[in-house]
Design a protein around this motif. Structure first.
Motif, PDB file in Angstrom:
ATOM      1  N   HIS A  70       0.828  -1.207   0.000  1.00  0.00           N
ATOM      2  CA  HIS A  70       0.000   0.000   0.000  1.00  0.00           C
ATOM      3  C   HIS A  70       0.865   1.261   0.000  1.00  0.00           C
ATOM      4  O   HIS A  70       0.883   2.039   0.958  1.00  0.00           O
ATOM      5  CB  HIS A  70      -0.940   0.011   1.208  1.00  0.00           C
ATOM      6  CG  HIS A  70      -2.132  -0.872   1.035  1.00  0.00           C
ATOM      7  ND1 HIS A  70      -3.037  -1.120   2.056  1.00  0.00           N
ATOM      8  CD2 HIS A  70      -2.587  -1.592  -0.037  1.00  0.00           C
ATOM      9  CE1 HIS A  70      -3.981  -1.935   1.610  1.00  0.00           C
ATOM     10  NE2 HIS A  70      -3.720  -2.238   0.346  1.00  0.00           N
ATOM     11  N   GLU A  72       0.585   3.771  -2.136  1.00  0.00           N
ATOM     12  CA  GLU A  72      -0.032   4.901  -2.825  1.00  0.00           C
ATOM     13  C   GLU A  72       0.188   6.212  -2.074  1.00  0.00           C
ATOM     14  O   GLU A  72       0.491   7.257  -2.673  1.00  0.00           O
ATOM     15  CB  GLU A  72      -1.536   4.646  -3.004  1.00  0.00           C
ATOM     16  CG  GLU A  72      -1.866   3.414  -3.818  1.00  0.00           C
ATOM     17  CD  GLU A  72      -2.054   2.185  -2.945  1.00  0.00           C
ATOM     18  OE1 GLU A  72      -1.502   2.148  -1.823  1.00  0.00           O
ATOM     19  OE2 GLU A  72      -2.746   1.241  -3.389  1.00  0.00           O
ATOM     20  N   ILE A 242     -12.821   0.764   7.319  1.00  0.00           N
ATOM     21  CA  ILE A 242     -13.072   0.460   5.910  1.00  0.00           C
ATOM     22  C   ILE A 242     -14.195  -0.577   5.851  1.00  0.00           C
ATOM     23  O   ILE A 242     -14.062  -1.684   6.375  1.00  0.00           O
ATOM     24  CB  ILE A 242     -11.801  -0.077   5.220  1.00  0.00           C
ATOM     25  CG1 ILE A 242     -10.660   0.943   5.332  1.00  0.00           C
ATOM     26  CG2 ILE A 242     -12.094  -0.424   3.768  1.00  0.00           C
ATOM     27  CD1 ILE A 242     -10.935   2.260   4.651  1.00  0.00           C
ATOM     28  N   ASP A 244     -16.060  -0.949   2.724  1.00  0.00           N
ATOM     29  CA  ASP A 244     -16.343  -1.312   1.332  1.00  0.00           C
ATOM     30  C   ASP A 244     -15.139  -2.031   0.726  1.00  0.00           C
ATOM     31  O   ASP A 244     -14.058  -2.035   1.282  1.00  0.00           O
ATOM     32  CB  ASP A 244     -16.665  -0.069   0.510  1.00  0.00           C
ATOM     33  CG  ASP A 244     -15.529   0.951   0.555  1.00  0.00           C
ATOM     34  OD1 ASP A 244     -14.663   0.828   1.466  1.00  0.00           O
ATOM     35  OD2 ASP A 244     -15.499   1.858  -0.292  1.00  0.00           O
ATOM     36  N   GLY A 245     -15.352  -2.640  -0.429  1.00  0.00           N
ATOM     37  CA  GLY A 245     -14.266  -3.289  -1.146  1.00  0.00           C
ATOM     38  C   GLY A 245     -13.900  -4.629  -0.546  1.00  0.00           C
ATOM     39  O   GLY A 245     -14.345  -5.010   0.535  1.00  0.00           O
ATOM     40  N   GLN A 247     -12.019  -7.393   1.478  1.00  0.00           N
ATOM     41  CA  GLN A 247     -11.194  -7.442   2.684  1.00  0.00           C
ATOM     42  C   GLN A 247     -10.754  -8.885   2.864  1.00  0.00           C
ATOM     43  O   GLN A 247     -11.545  -9.743   3.271  1.00  0.00           O
ATOM     44  CB  GLN A 247     -11.960  -6.924   3.899  1.00  0.00           C
ATOM     45  CG  GLN A 247     -12.398  -5.479   3.730  1.00  0.00           C
ATOM     46  CD  GLN A 247     -12.909  -4.849   5.017  1.00  0.00           C
ATOM     47  OE1 GLN A 247     -12.618  -5.297   6.104  1.00  0.00           O
ATOM     48  NE2 GLN A 247     -13.657  -3.767   4.869  1.00  0.00           N
ATOM     49  N   PRO A 255      -8.699  -2.546   1.408  1.00  0.00           N
ATOM     50  CA  PRO A 255      -8.354  -1.678   0.277  1.00  0.00           C
ATOM     51  C   PRO A 255      -8.103  -0.249   0.749  1.00  0.00           C
ATOM     52  O   PRO A 255      -8.719   0.214   1.710  1.00  0.00           O
ATOM     53  CB  PRO A 255      -9.613  -1.741  -0.596  1.00  0.00           C
ATOM     54  CG  PRO A 255     -10.719  -1.996   0.379  1.00  0.00           C
ATOM     55  CD  PRO A 255     -10.140  -2.878   1.454  1.00  0.00           C
ATOM     56  N   ILE A 256      -7.171   0.422   0.105  1.00  0.00           N
ATOM     57  CA  ILE A 256      -6.903   1.835   0.367  1.00  0.00           C
ATOM     58  C   ILE A 256      -7.336   2.605  -0.878  1.00  0.00           C
ATOM     59  O   ILE A 256      -6.606   2.703  -1.859  1.00  0.00           O
ATOM     60  CB  ILE A 256      -5.416   2.071   0.684  1.00  0.00           C
ATOM     61  CG1 ILE A 256      -5.006   1.284   1.934  1.00  0.00           C
ATOM     62  CG2 ILE A 256      -5.137   3.556   0.884  1.00  0.00           C
ATOM     63  CD1 ILE A 256      -5.734   1.680   3.200  1.00  0.00           C
ATOM     64  N   ASN A 257      -8.552   3.113  -0.815  1.00  0.00           N
ATOM     65  CA  ASN A 257      -9.136   3.766  -1.982  1.00  0.00           C
ATOM     66  C   ASN A 257      -9.023   5.286  -1.947  1.00  0.00           C
ATOM     67  O   ASN A 257      -9.373   5.947  -2.923  1.00  0.00           O
ATOM     68  CB  ASN A 257     -10.614   3.369  -2.101  1.00  0.00           C
ATOM     69  CG  ASN A 257     -10.782   1.875  -2.334  1.00  0.00           C
ATOM     70  OD1 ASN A 257      -9.982   1.274  -3.054  1.00  0.00           O
ATOM     71  ND2 ASN A 257     -11.795   1.283  -1.722  1.00  0.00           N
ATOM     72  N   ASP A 258      -8.590   5.833  -0.828  1.00  0.00           N
ATOM     73  CA  ASP A 258      -8.512   7.289  -0.709  1.00  0.00           C
ATOM     74  C   ASP A 258      -7.184   7.673  -0.068  1.00  0.00           C
ATOM     75  O   ASP A 258      -7.143   8.285   1.002  1.00  0.00           O
ATOM     76  CB  ASP A 258      -9.685   7.810   0.121  1.00  0.00           C
ATOM     77  CG  ASP A 258      -9.939   9.293  -0.121  1.00  0.00           C
ATOM     78  OD1 ASP A 258      -9.129   9.918  -0.829  1.00  0.00           O
ATOM     79  OD2 ASP A 258     -10.935   9.816   0.403  1.00  0.00           O
TER      80      ASP A 258
END
Length: 651
Positions: A70, A72, A242, A244-245, A247, A255-258
């Motif tokens: 992760h 990002e 978290i 959503d997404g 796991q 997930p790291i969406n933001d």
């Protein structure tokens, strides 16, 4: 394709090990298009990634584990001008050995690379054991903490002592890293959920990004306990669940969406970089601690004594120093002597030093604290010099190779002196003695004043009192630790050279108290109005001090009661218990004109206080007679005419 938990972390570990084995120190490559430089920290591979254009002050993020997971947020921070750094701690799980590597990497990053003094810590999973463990020991060196699916108690994972299934291989590895038996690991009370007072006092923000159904690090065993305890102590903790997404791995992989949102958290708490005054400005190493360093590294047995008043007696910096020494030198057998007694300054210290410290053991390192009580007790400058010099000469005569650190702590009076561009008398005297005997010293009083003016903290909100808050205790320890590290790093690996000898320099004052001792109350001759209570305790509800209750006391409350003491030396005094009924004494030495001394203190109304009074000093060497009688008068605030003598003071 889904990876098992063990396989995922094995791949990460192997990639780090390959990097460590194939890239020598100072090797460079590219990481996400940015220059990455490798180095070695005490045989551990480490690297830093440099932004194309660094922000002023060189802010940085320090990843504690899984540096390629992760990333990002790291990429975004590099674009915005942050450095990224990582040191491979080889799965030590935040053990003391591991945190020593972290200390060394921090020094490298801040001293050699000139990165900011307060990195943001980025912890993934077990990385919280590293990051929080180091942050608790160094809350002054952290800007904020990002924790993703954090493990906050290793008894949960990998220990499997609760709802988590844990990991047997990792649990075995952890116990080996900590040198623990199973019982010791379960009893361990310094996990990230424990002892958060200092971190909370520094208001270090902690952002927790978690899986809502994490079964490897269940929140009720990890996050919930941490957040409850940390916020209860005043620490800021944020939780971003978290929901959503996908796991995976029992809800532990989220997930790291933001990532931009989390990058903003780090930027807002780490930039602009605040100017922080360096600790090294406030200590003088002089001869340093090389004798002590040789003892702890070669003999591996050492005795450390702490001589002081309430700032030494109270919990705080002293316990942190002892823990630091044991963690840095785990093979050394330490003996610690806690000789702090509230209300006492340099005068009491010099007369009690033999009994309370030197009679216990051969001392290798001595911490001395007296500057605050010397001001509070109105100890005159001449007496301060004679007392401090007496302590040093007694110590050096007992062990010529003893190392001594003189410490000068803060109080409001010293703040006022510095505000008027005056050097407090107590500080000047400590430094005079330290310079003459080439001893180390730390001016914590000046540091506190300067850092307040530098707007790093405030006295009212953070430090709070001359008996400092958790914040103040952490600040004191940070400076002392910086001093100790400087001394140890200076001599590590260098040929040993003795810095001390049996010969002492010429005395500053020939009437110093280098032969200061207690003299027994049984040596006095007295009339029938005096009596010795072998186990004195107060008859009222006023408080007492340890060491000055349930002890033999020569006492009277009768005006006119008289005693005499024959003594040899050049100074004489008394150590009394001054309570709500303390009286006034008349005294004379060798038949000279009588003088009066009020035994009642500003604190006597509520406390039976140990109070040391010098009745004569600078006397002609030889035989003398002290006469004391109880005066008819008394302090308007006193309830009686009592005199309770615990010791006579003789030099």
């Amino acid at each position: 394709m889904k990876l098992s938990y063990k396989l995922f972390f094995l791949l990460i570990l192997c990639s780090v090990q390959v990097i460590s084995q194939t890239l020598p120190p100072s090797k460079k490559d590219k990481w996400k298009g940015f220059e990455r430089t490798f180095t070695t920290i005490n045989k551990h591979s480490a690297y830093t990634v440099k932004p194309a254009k660094a922000l002023p002050g060189n802010p940085w993020v320090w990843r504690s584990s899984f540096p390629d997971w992760h990333t990002e947020m790291d990429s975004l921070l590099l674009v915005r001008g942050f450095y990224i750094a990582f040191v491979d701690a080889a799965d030590a799980y935040g053990s003391p050995d591991d945190l020593q590597i972290w200390d060394q990497f921090y020094s490298y990053a801040t001293d050699s690379l000139k990165l900011s003094s307060k990195p943001a810590l980025e912890a993934v999973s077990r990385g919280a054991l590293y990051a929080i463990g180091w942050a608790k020991r160094n809350p002054d060196k952290v800007s904020c903490i990002y924790a993703e699916t954090p493990v906050y108690d290793f008894k949960s994972w990998p220990g499997a002592k609760g709802k988590s299934k844990g990991d047997a291989d990792s649990w075995k590895q952890l116990k080996e890293a900590y040198h623990f038996t199973e019982e010791q690991a379960i009893a361990f009370n310094d996990n990230p959920i424990d002892h958060l007072e200092g971190l909370a006092a520094f208001k270090i923000p902690v952002l927790n990004v978690i899986g809502i159904n994490d079964q490897l690090a269940p929140r009720e065993e990890n996050l919930d306990i941490f957040v409850h305890r940390y916020t209860y102590l005043g620490g800021p903790a944020l939780v971003y669940p978290i929901t959503d997404g996908p796991q995976e791995m029992n809800g532990h992989h989220i997930p790291i969406n933001d990532a931009a949102k989390y990058a903003d958290f780090i930027v807002s708490n780490s930039y602009p970089v605040k100017k922080v005054l360096p600790y090294s400005d406030y200590f003088k190493i002089r001869n340093g601690l090389n004798n002590f360093y040789r003892t702890i590294t070669e003999t591996k047995k050492a005795t450390v004594a702490f001589l002081g008043g309430s700032i030494t007696y109270n919990p705080g910096w002293r316990q942190k120093v002892t823990a630091y020494l044991k963690e840095r030198f785990p093979e050394t057998e330490f003996h610690f002597i806690a000789a702090g007694i509230p209300s006492l300054g340099s005068l009491p210290h010099t007369f009690r030093f033999q009994q309370d410290v030197l009679d216990s053991a051969k001392i290798d390192l001595l911490f001395v604290e007296a500057a605050v009580n010397d001001r509070a007790n109105s100890t005159d400058s001449l007496t301060q010099v004679r007392a401090l010099e007496g302590i040093v000469r007694q110590a050096k005569k007992s062990n010529p190779l003893i190392d001594i650190l003189l410490m000068e702590f803060a109080d409001p009076d010293k703040n006022r002196d510095y505000a008027q561009r005056l050097v407090p008398v107590e500080i000047a005297n400590h430094e005079r003695i330290a310079a003459h005997y080439n001893l180390s010293s730390i001016n914590l009083a000046r540091e506190v004043y300067d850092k307040i003016n530098n707007k790093e903290f405030s006295w009212e909100d953070d430090f709070k009192d001359l008996h400092p808050s958790y914040y103040g205790q952490e600040l004191y320890f940070a400076t002392i630790k910086s001093f100790l590290n400087s001394c140890f790093n200076q001599w590590a690996g260098a040929p040993y050279k003795t810095n001390s000898s049996a010969s002492l320099p010429k005395e500053i004052d020939k009437y110093n108290f280098s032969s200061g001792r207690y003299d027994a109350i049984t040596n006095a001759k007295h009339d029938a109005n005096w009596k010795i209570d072998q186990n004195w305790t107060p008859s009222d509800s006023a408080g007492t001090r340890a060491g000055f209750v349930n002890v033999p006391v020569l006492s009277t409350n009768h005006p006119g009661a008289a005693l005499s003491l024959r003594f040899t030396g050049d100074a004489i005094g008394i150590a009394v218990i001054s309570g709500p009924d303390a009286g006034v004494i008349s005294y004379s030495i060798d038949g000279e004109k009588q003088k009066q001394m009020d035994l009642f203190t500003p604190w006597s109304n509520s406390l039976h206080l140990p109070w040391y009074l010098l009745l004569g000093s600078g006397l002609k060497k030889g035989n003398h007679v002290l006469n004391i009688s109880i005066d008819q008068t008394r302090n308007v605030n006193s309830k009686g005419n009592a005199c309770r003598i615990v010791y006579f003071l003789k030099n």
